[in-house]
Design an enzyme around this catalytic site. Structure first.
Site, short mmCIF file in Angstrom:
data_model
loop_
_atom_site.label_atom_id
_atom_site.label_comp_id
_atom_site.label_asym_id
_atom_site.label_seq_id
_atom_site.Cartn_x
_atom_site.Cartn_y
_atom_site.Cartn_z
N GLU A 46 0.65 -1.32 0.25
CA GLU A 46 -0.08 0.05 -0.29
C GLU A 46 1.01 0.87 0.54
O GLU A 46 0.52 1.89 1.04
CB GLU A 46 -0.83 0.13 0.73
CG GLU A 46 -2.09 -0.77 1.51
CD GLU A 46 -2.97 -1.30 2.24
OE1 GLU A 46 -2.78 -0.37 2.67
OE2 GLU A 46 -3.66 -1.73 1.92
N GLU A 53 -4.94 -9.44 1.67
CA GLU A 53 -5.45 -8.23 2.63
C GLU A 53 -7.30 -9.15 2.01
O GLU A 53 -7.39 -8.95 1.74
CB GLU A 53 -4.85 -7.92 2.79
CG GLU A 53 -3.74 -6.84 3.64
CD GLU A 53 -3.60 -5.92 4.43
OE1 GLU A 53 -4.19 -5.08 4.89
OE2 GLU A 53 -2.36 -5.28 4.29
C1 GAL Z 1 -4.01 -2.16 5.55
C2 GAL Z 1 -2.95 -1.60 5.76
C3 GAL Z 1 -2.41 -3.04 7.06
C4 GAL Z 1 -3.65 -2.80 8.19
C5 GAL Z 1 -5.25 -2.60 7.76
C6 GAL Z 1 -5.81 -2.07 8.62
O1 GAL Z 1 -4.83 -0.92 4.51
O2 GAL Z 1 -1.90 -3.04 4.66
O3 GAL Z 1 -1.15 -2.92 7.34
O4 GAL Z 1 -3.08 -0.71 8.07
O5 GAL Z 1 -5.12 -1.92 6.39
O6 GAL Z 1 -7.35 -2.19 7.87
#
Ligand code: GAL
Length: 925
Positions: free
Chosen positions: A444, A518
């Site tokens: 990100e 994720e």
């Molecule tokens: C993502 C990020 C993670 C964490 C997560 C929380 O965008 O890559 O590190 O912050 O969101 O929602």
């Protein structure tokens, strides 16, 4: 009147004897092994320094000639002469951030600990340790290695600055051979500064990973100097090895390089030998291809590791012996068919995790790393993304041993040495781990992910990584910024399907590997079913902060076999990012497990669809006194074909389970028993129940293992359960429980998984010292005469539980000390003049104590230089650790118990105000 406590003397004499014996035995030994790797985790001293006030940073950096002016001029704690006896004694791994109380002025992202620019007095930590080096080690190459220090760690050895490492996550190695005192003691001093953070999640502070001392011959395999890769064709494997050999000696070296492939059972499967010649100072890399017939392959089911033993010989003498554990396996990513291990498709069923656990913060003992990985495997997870930094090496070892696949992640993206050097260190360190299947160069990176700079920066980074390791693909995770990195990266990591169209990307870039790096879980506080904003407690979310939930995410990837799989955010809850709340919520709630590893309901959803084990789980709990007659939704996570639910014997209906789905029934609450029956064709019916419990009646302690190793490092993870009179876990209990321990064990942390708990994770004693009297070191130009220190001092008013010791220092070669008119010692040499005087029995006067130290001045200029680096007299003020305690949260808490090194029975006792006491034993052997 004061009396000389004999204990420090006895200890001192015993230490001297031991040291002399150790030295004698080292010298008597025929020869040390050619390579030694010695763990330096035990026996450190620690104190908080100061990020902006040098006076409160023990005067570091203030010397007339400070450490950057003259080599070897480390000042303050960096000086050999510094007196650290007032500092606390600790063992590594250590995280000082987790010891600090919460502070609502702290950063939400880092879990509201007082670390950062607003907290200069708690953001710098100093560590010191002494280690002996045998006279016979002279001529060897000796390196000091840190697996990771959070962060900006300035390292000194015997006053010499040996390096400064900004990264909180990369390992460093410092060759200290030329700074050492051979046949004597040596001092390491580390100053870590956590003021500026690297991540946006709790990161800990201090030396939170292992420290090692490595000794080799001048001619040796370079650090991280082997690169092993494997290919399998039919029954035969080819093991290709690049070996970097370095000659740091002053003469040419010649001999042989031998490679042996050793099977897990110790059999040598193949050997390769070749002559080797190296000029003085030369480094060379040699490549060997070794055929191995019918090896056992490393797989998730049988994670067997082979060992490559690299031996350097001069005639018959072994000069170096370097072991590289590795796995024989193949991996392949197919943009149209997913991931293949040993030719078989494996769906990546992964989780993201930070290095952070209840009780201990970032300082996770190796055994606890393994405990965590086993918890993830229990619900069928087979993959782990190290978000968002290089992990601790022992985590990867455990993934190798347990059979988990790893995405190994770099921190910042960019093309300069600042970015590429860390990436290189990550890859060189980790490329022999069979578990590692992919490098991630970034996560990100919002400034670039959706634009041309991202597309451009990705390419050189990717090519650079491929040159270091052509066997693994390179990925980067993006979160909605399409059209930049997503155009050039080899393996696209999709952070949340809500933020991008995976199908369109797959069609548009058919040659690109795609995976979900994720994805949203059910985002829930463990055991909570009604959101409570004020307490920061979250009911399971249908539509989590980044969109969707575990079921939507899993269904998406399960339906797309061209993708390699998915990694949920996260496996474990972690400190910081208490989204969607703020203080007093201090931990995240994204975990499939809470910070202790206690399962939330989402665990059973994934276990149902990620494993072949029969699963039937219903929730919520059934303690809803006051809600009689109201409708409550009861859900089932199961892989049974049909599930029927009963309340107090009456059926609420039998329902058919949709693949990758769940079932739900609206139920009017009445206390009693919910029973679910799960039907599977041709198999036994599964039954599970949830009962309304009685009030808390007992504390029960359940260790995860009955026995641990007596090695000073192994841990038992003890679950604290609050049960009712019928032995049922009380799902709403929050009783406060106190803990005591006896035998060869210590408590190193407590937790309960409550993301809003502001209770202490650790109960540690304190130690500090104050200087007494005025001191001006003698002028180095004065070559003869005596040096005297004289002062009158009062004791501070006694505070609860505090103990005092006087710390006398050495002014010269033959010192005489006099306290309140009484001679403490006369003409003592430095080994006997630097003593501690405990004030046991209150022998010091509250006021008007007089101390006088007299000695002839040191003849050597350098010895006298040290006099400026300490104060002759200090008062150490110590306070014992308060008793350990933790409230249960929804019936559960956790106590982490560590071996102190000796064998025996460790007994943990728990007591709670209204409940009978509990006890459990763990054997250390
Ligand atoms: C993502 C990020 C993670 C964490 C997560 C929380 O965008 O890559 O590190 O912050 O969101 O929602």
């Amino acid at each position: 009147m004061i009396f000389l406590s004999p204990a420090p003397y006895r200890l001192f004499i015993a230490t001297c004897l031991l040291f002399a014996l150790a030295l004698a035995s080292m010298q008597a030994e025929p020869a040390a092994p050619p390579r030694e790797k010695i763990r330096l985790d035990a026996g450190w001293r620690f104190a908080l320094g100061h990020a902006s006030d040098p006076a409160r940073d023990f005067g570091h950096g203030t010397g007339y000639f400070s450490y950057l002016a003259k080599t070897g001029f480390g000042d303050g704690p960096a000086s050999i002469a510094f007196d650290d006896r007032g500092w606390r004694q600790i063992d590594l791994p250590h995280d000082w951030a987790v010891e600090l109380p919460f502070d609502r002025r702290g950063k939400a992202s880092h879990g509201y600990r007082p670390i950062g620019a607003a907290f200069p007095e708690t953001s710098v930590g100093w560590y010191r340790r002494t280690f002996p080096i045998a006279a016979s080690d002279l001529g060897r190459r000796i390196s000091l290695e840190f697996d990771g220090i959070y962060r900006n760690a300035r390292v000194f050895v015997n006053g010499f600055l040996v390096g400064e490492e900004p990264s909180g996550y990369l390992g460093t190695s410092y060759d200290v051979s030329e700074y050492l005192n051979y046949g004597g003691d040596n001092v390491i001093a580390v100053r870590a500064d956590a003021t500026i953070e690297e991540g946006w999640f709790y990161e800990g502070a201090g030396i939170y990973r292992h420290v090692w001392l490595t000794k080799t011959a001048p001619w040796h395999v370079a650090r991280e100097g082997t690169f092993v890769r494997t290919d399998v064709a039919g029954p035969e494997a080819t093991v290709t090895v690049d070996t970097q050999v370095v000659n740091e000696g002053h003469e040419a070296a010649s001999g042989t390089l031998e490679q042996e492939v050793v099977a897990p059972d110790g059999r040598v499967l193949a050997t390769n030998r070749r002559p080797l010649q190296l000029a003085a100072g030369e480094t060379t890399t040699l490549t060997d291809a070794i055929a191995v017939a019918s090896p056992q392959l490393w797989s998730l089911e049988t994670p067997v590791r082979h060992t490559l033993v690299t031996t350097l010989r001069r005639a018959d003498q072994i000069v170096d012996r370097y072991e590289t554990p590795f796995g024989i396996r193949t991996l392949r990513f197919d943009p149209n068919a997913g991931f293949f291990l040993n030719g078989r498709r494996v769906e990546l069923k992964g989780t993201n995790n930070h290095q952070d656990h209840a009780g201990v913060g970032a300082a996770i003992p190796d055994a606890l790393q393994e405990f965590r990985l086993r918890k993830l495997k229990e619900f069928g997870s087979n993959a782990y993304r190290c978000s968002h930094n290089p992990p601790t090496p022992e985590l990867l070892d455990a993934c190798d041993r347990l059979g988990l696949l790893v995405i190994d992640e770099n921190r910042l993206m960019g093309i300069n040495a600042w970015h590429l050097h860390p990436l290189e260190r990550l890859i060189r360190r980790d490329r022999n781990h069979p578990s590692v299947i992919m490098w991630s160069i970034g996560n990100e990176e919002w400034a670039i992910e959706g634009n041309i700079k991202g597309a451009r920066i990705t390419l050189p980074m990717q090519n650079f990584a491929h040159r270091l390791d052509p066997t693994r693909p390179v990925s980067a995770a993006i979160s909605g910024g399409w059209g930049g990195i997503s155009r050039t990266v080899q393996a696209l990591g999709v952070n949340y399907i809500r933020q991008g169209d995976t199908d369109r990307q797959h069609t548009g870039f058919p040659g690109q590997i795609i995976l979900g790096t994720e994805e949203t879980t059910n985002q829930q506080t463990r055991g909570i079913y009604v959101t409570d904003q004020a307490r920061g407690h979250l009911a399971p979310q249908e539509d989590g902060t980044s969109g969707g939930n575990a079921e939507l995410g899993w269904k998406h990837y399960a339906a797309r076999p061209w993708a390699a799989g998915v990694f949920f955010w996260t496996g474990f809850d972690y400190r910081g990012e208490p989204t969607p709340f703020g203080f007093p919520a201090v931990s995240s709630q994204f975990g499939i497990l809470d910070t202790c590893g206690f399962p939330k309901d989402g665990t059973s959803y994934l276990k149902a669809w990620w494993t072949d084990e029969p699963v039937l789980h219903i929730f919520p709990h059934w303690n809803w006194s006051g809600r009689e007659g109201q409708e409550i939704e009861v859900r089932a996570h199961s892989n049974c074909e049909e599930v029927e639910l009963f309340l107090n014997g009456a059926t609420l209906g039998r329902k058919k389970m949709e693949p990758n789905g769940h079932l739900a029934w609206p139920v009017r609450y009445a206390p009693g028993m919910l029973v679910a029956q799960g039907y599977r064709p041709g198999q036994e019916t599964l039954t599970t129940k949830v009962e309304t419990t009685g009030p808390a009646a007992a504390v029960v302690l359940v260790p995860d293992r009955p026995a641990i190793k007596a090695d000073g490092r192994d841990v038992a993870v003890v679950t604290v359960e609050i049960r009712d009179a019928a032995g049922r876990l009380v799902p709403t209990a929050g009783d406060l429980v106190g803990f005591t321990i006896s035998g060869p064990g210590r408590i190193i942390g407590v937790g309960n998984g409550d993301p809003s708990s502001l209770e202490a994770d650790q109960f540690v004693g304190s130690s500090r010292s104050v200087t007494l009297g005025e001191w001006a070191a003698p002028n180095p130009a004065v070559n003869t005469g005596e040096v005297t220190f004289e002062t009158t001092f009062d004791l501070p008013p006694p505070a609860d539980g505090e103990t005092y010791s006087l710390l006398l220092n050495t002014l010269g070669p033959r010192q005489t000390a006099e306290l309140n008119g009484e001679i403490l010692y006369r003409d003592a040499d430095p080994a006997h003049s630097r003593v501690e005087l405990a004030n046991t029995g209150g022998k010091l006067k509250p006021a008007g104590n007089k101390l006088r130290l007299v000695s002839p001045v040191y003849p050597e200029w350098r010895d006298r230089e040290g006099l400026a680096q300490f104060h002759p007299l200090s008062l150490r003020i110590q306070q014992a650790a308060p008793p350990w305690q933790r409230a249960a949260f929804n019936g559960l808490a956790q106590v982490i118990v560590q071996s102190t090194g000796e064998p025996g029975v460790i007994t943990l006792r728990a007591a709670s105000a209204h409940l009978p006491a509990a006890v459990t034993d763990v054997t250390a052997n």
